[in-house]
Enzyme design. Structure first.
Site, PDB file in Angstrom:
ATOM      1  N   LYS A   1       8.857   4.127 -15.332  1.00  0.00           N
ATOM      2  CA  LYS A   1       8.373   3.046 -16.205  1.00  0.00           C
ATOM      3  C   LYS A   1       9.186   2.948 -17.489  1.00  0.00           C
ATOM      4  CE  LYS A   1       3.749   2.244 -14.518  1.00  0.00           C
ATOM      5  NZ  LYS A   1       2.318   2.315 -14.709  1.00  0.00           N
TER       6      LYS A   1
ATOM      7  N   LYS B   1       7.230   0.879  -2.998  1.00  0.00           N
ATOM      8  CA  LYS B   1       5.764   0.820  -2.975  1.00  0.00           C
ATOM      9  C   LYS B   1       5.285  -0.613  -3.244  1.00  0.00           C
ATOM     10  CE  LYS B   1       3.544   2.277  -6.655  1.00  0.00           C
ATOM     11  NZ  LYS B   1       2.860   2.978  -7.727  1.00  0.00           N
TER      12      LYS B   1
ATOM     13  N   LYS C   1       1.680  -3.825  -8.397  1.00  0.00           N
ATOM     14  CA  LYS C   1       1.215  -4.978  -9.178  1.00  0.00           C
ATOM     15  C   LYS C   1       2.352  -5.571  -9.993  1.00  0.00           C
ATOM     16  CE  LYS C   1      -3.182  -2.654 -10.105  1.00  0.00           C
ATOM     17  NZ  LYS C   1      -3.709  -1.667 -11.027  1.00  0.00           N
TER      18      LYS C   1
HETATM   19  P1  TYM Z   1      -3.461   2.031 -10.253  1.00  0.00           P
HETATM   20  O1  TYM Z   1      -4.260   1.067 -11.018  1.00  0.00           O
HETATM   21  O2  TYM Z   1      -1.958   1.888 -10.268  1.00  0.00           O
HETATM   22  O3  TYM Z   1      -3.893   2.003  -8.715  1.00  0.00           O
HETATM   23  C1  TYM Z   1      -5.242   2.124  -8.341  1.00  0.00           C
HETATM   24  C2  TYM Z   1      -5.357   2.910  -7.049  1.00  0.00           C
HETATM   25  O4  TYM Z   1      -4.585   2.270  -6.022  1.00  0.00           O
HETATM   26  C3  TYM Z   1      -3.695   3.220  -5.428  1.00  0.00           C
HETATM   27  N1  TYM Z   1      -2.462   2.514  -5.034  1.00  0.00           N
HETATM   28  C4  TYM Z   1      -1.929   2.570  -3.809  1.00  0.00           C
HETATM   29  N2  TYM Z   1      -2.317   3.207  -2.686  1.00  0.00           N
HETATM   30  C5  TYM Z   1      -1.555   3.033  -1.584  1.00  0.00           C
HETATM   31  N3  TYM Z   1      -0.434   2.254  -1.554  1.00  0.00           N
HETATM   32  C6  TYM Z   1      -0.019   1.600  -2.667  1.00  0.00           C
HETATM   33  N4  TYM Z   1       1.068   0.823  -2.642  1.00  0.00           N
HETATM   34  C7  TYM Z   1      -0.773   1.745  -3.867  1.00  0.00           C
HETATM   35  N5  TYM Z   1      -0.655   1.241  -5.130  1.00  0.00           N
HETATM   36  C8  TYM Z   1      -1.698   1.736  -5.828  1.00  0.00           C
HETATM   37  C9  TYM Z   1      -3.415   4.231  -6.530  1.00  0.00           C
HETATM   38  O5  TYM Z   1      -2.962   5.455  -5.988  1.00  0.00           O
HETATM   39  C10 TYM Z   1      -4.777   4.343  -7.163  1.00  0.00           C
HETATM   40  O6  TYM Z   1      -5.595   5.236  -6.452  1.00  0.00           O
HETATM   41  N6  TYM Z   1      -3.421   6.173 -13.043  1.00  0.00           N
HETATM   42  C11 TYM Z   1      -4.170   5.439 -12.063  1.00  0.00           C
HETATM   43  C12 TYM Z   1      -5.563   5.054 -12.504  1.00  0.00           C
HETATM   44  C13 TYM Z   1      -6.378   6.181 -13.065  1.00  0.00           C
HETATM   45  C14 TYM Z   1      -7.067   7.169 -12.328  1.00  0.00           C
HETATM   46  C15 TYM Z   1      -7.717   7.993 -13.290  1.00  0.00           C
HETATM   47  C16 TYM Z   1      -7.191   7.432 -10.962  1.00  0.00           C
HETATM   48  C17 TYM Z   1      -6.604   6.407 -14.375  1.00  0.00           C
HETATM   49  N7  TYM Z   1      -7.429   7.503 -14.549  1.00  0.00           N
HETATM   50  C18 TYM Z   1      -8.482   9.085 -12.912  1.00  0.00           C
HETATM   51  C19 TYM Z   1      -7.972   8.534 -10.595  1.00  0.00           C
HETATM   52  C20 TYM Z   1      -8.590   9.343 -11.571  1.00  0.00           C
HETATM   53  C21 TYM Z   1      -3.424   4.158 -11.742  1.00  0.00           C
HETATM   54  O7  TYM Z   1      -2.595   3.709 -12.471  1.00  0.00           O
HETATM   55  O8  TYM Z   1      -3.861   3.530 -10.618  1.00  0.00           O
END
Ligand code: TYM
Length: 332
Positions: A111, A194, A197
């Protein structure tokens, strides 16, 4: 006691990776675990956000949780910034986190890119906030996609460092729950990246708000190769795009790859894409319809978040007091 915590950032473009890799799996976990699902708006502001959009996206993720089947009667749903323990614990835990651990985080490197010196501190310390999210509730299990694995390992290390400092086992070491069938959904334009978003191309992902026509078009345009689908897993090795479309199909049907290959092996892409399109529409359309209904009733969504906030606050503030006591921060 087993407790689950997980979250999604309200940064728009909620896509199939988020749904199949995370939210869909949370729904069944509600049966056997106490669950807490958060809309992590403090994480979202590590990247510049438009204030109006951020508010809108926070309600949109809330609506997506409910429309996917997260039950607010059973499960706590709230937005992160409404519970102060997350930010407070982040400071405390950052005092137990060596900078070297954060330097290893690949997501920060990706990032921040070449402008590392100008990257904001929040982007660098993001994994400490994520550890705090989990540890504020002493969560034992964290269902996520594979891209979050390194952050979770760090959360375990931070919990361990705290426990070791005070010679106790106050924090459980949280276990990642990564669901094999959809652990990494890839871009429809390039099977090596991947699904994300932030990809510039909207054709790289299927958003859960996409209508029938758009889903149809995106799958039609999805990159493929020149061969029919194989019948054996081994023959997918150098065919990332084929593997990805099959993974999406299997994840929707809750079927392992072997079973999927038995069904569709030998088909050409155009006929497989048709089946995949129908399946995707049949799963996504009801969710986006329900999401729209919820979004037409913002007061209801805010009521759910408010109720969730109170419950989350009750659990985390009690834990925070215990943490303060352990550290020696005087509670007046
Ligand atoms: P975020 O918002 O990027 O994504 C949310 C969830 O979606 C999963 N994900 C995917 N799984 C499979 N294939 C993909 N292409 C894909 N893109 C996203 C992510 O693994 C996630 O589970 N840091 C985290 C959010 C967070 C969090 C936490 C998660 C903040 N605090 C505490 C668990 C526990 C994030 O940016 O997810």
């Amino acid at each position: 006691m087993n407790r689950i915590f997980s979250g999604v950032q309200p940064t728009g473009n909620l896509h199939l990776g988020n749904y199949l890799g995370a939210i869909k799996n949370w729904v069944s976990l509600q049966k056997s675990f106490e669950c807490i699902f958060c809309i992590v708006d403090l994480h979202a502001i590590t990247i510049k956000q438009n204030p109006k959009e951020l508010e809108k996206n926070t309600l949109e993720v809330t609506a997506a949780y409910l429309a996917s089947g997260i039950d607010p009667e059973k499960t706590i749903i709230f937005n992160q910034s409404s519970v102060s323990a997350h930010a407070e614990l982040t400071w405390m835990l950052s005092c137990f986190t060596p900078i070297g651990w954060l330097n290893r985080m690949t997501q920060f490197k990706e990032k921040a890119g070449k402008k590392r010196e100008n990257a904001v501190l929040g982007l660098f310390s993001y994994p400490v906030l994520m550890a705090s999210d989990i540890l504020a509730y002493k969560a034992t299990h964290v269902p996520v996609g594979e891209d979050q694995k390194q952050h979770l390992e760090l959360a375990r290390d931070i919990a361990g460092a705290f426990n070791q400092t005070y010679n106790n086992d106050f924090f459980p070491l949280p276990e990642p729950q990564i669901f094999e069938e959809a652990k990494r959904i890839m871009s429809l334009r390039n099977g090596k990246n991947k699904m994300s978003k932030s990809d510039d191309s909207d054709y790289s992902r299927i958003n859960i708000t996409d209508n029938k026509d758009l889903i149809n078009l995106k799958i039609k345009k999805a990159k493929t190769d020149a061969y029919p689908l194989p019948s054996k897993k081994e023959d997918l090795k150098d065919r990332p795009e084929a593997a990805n479309l099959l993974e999406i199909y299997g994840a929707f049907k809750n079927e392992k790859l072997d079973k999927v290959l038995k069904e569709v092996g030998g088909k050409d892409f155009s006929s497989f894409k048709k089946i995949l399109t129908d399946l995707t529409i049949s799963k996504i359309e009801p969710i986006s319809k329900k999401m729209n209904d919820y979004l037409n009733n913002k007061d209801y969504l805010k009521k759910i978040l408010n109720k969730g906030k109170e419950k989350a606050d009750e659990i985390s503030s009690k834990n925070l007091s215990e943490i303060k006591k352990i550290i020696g921060l005087l509670i007046i």
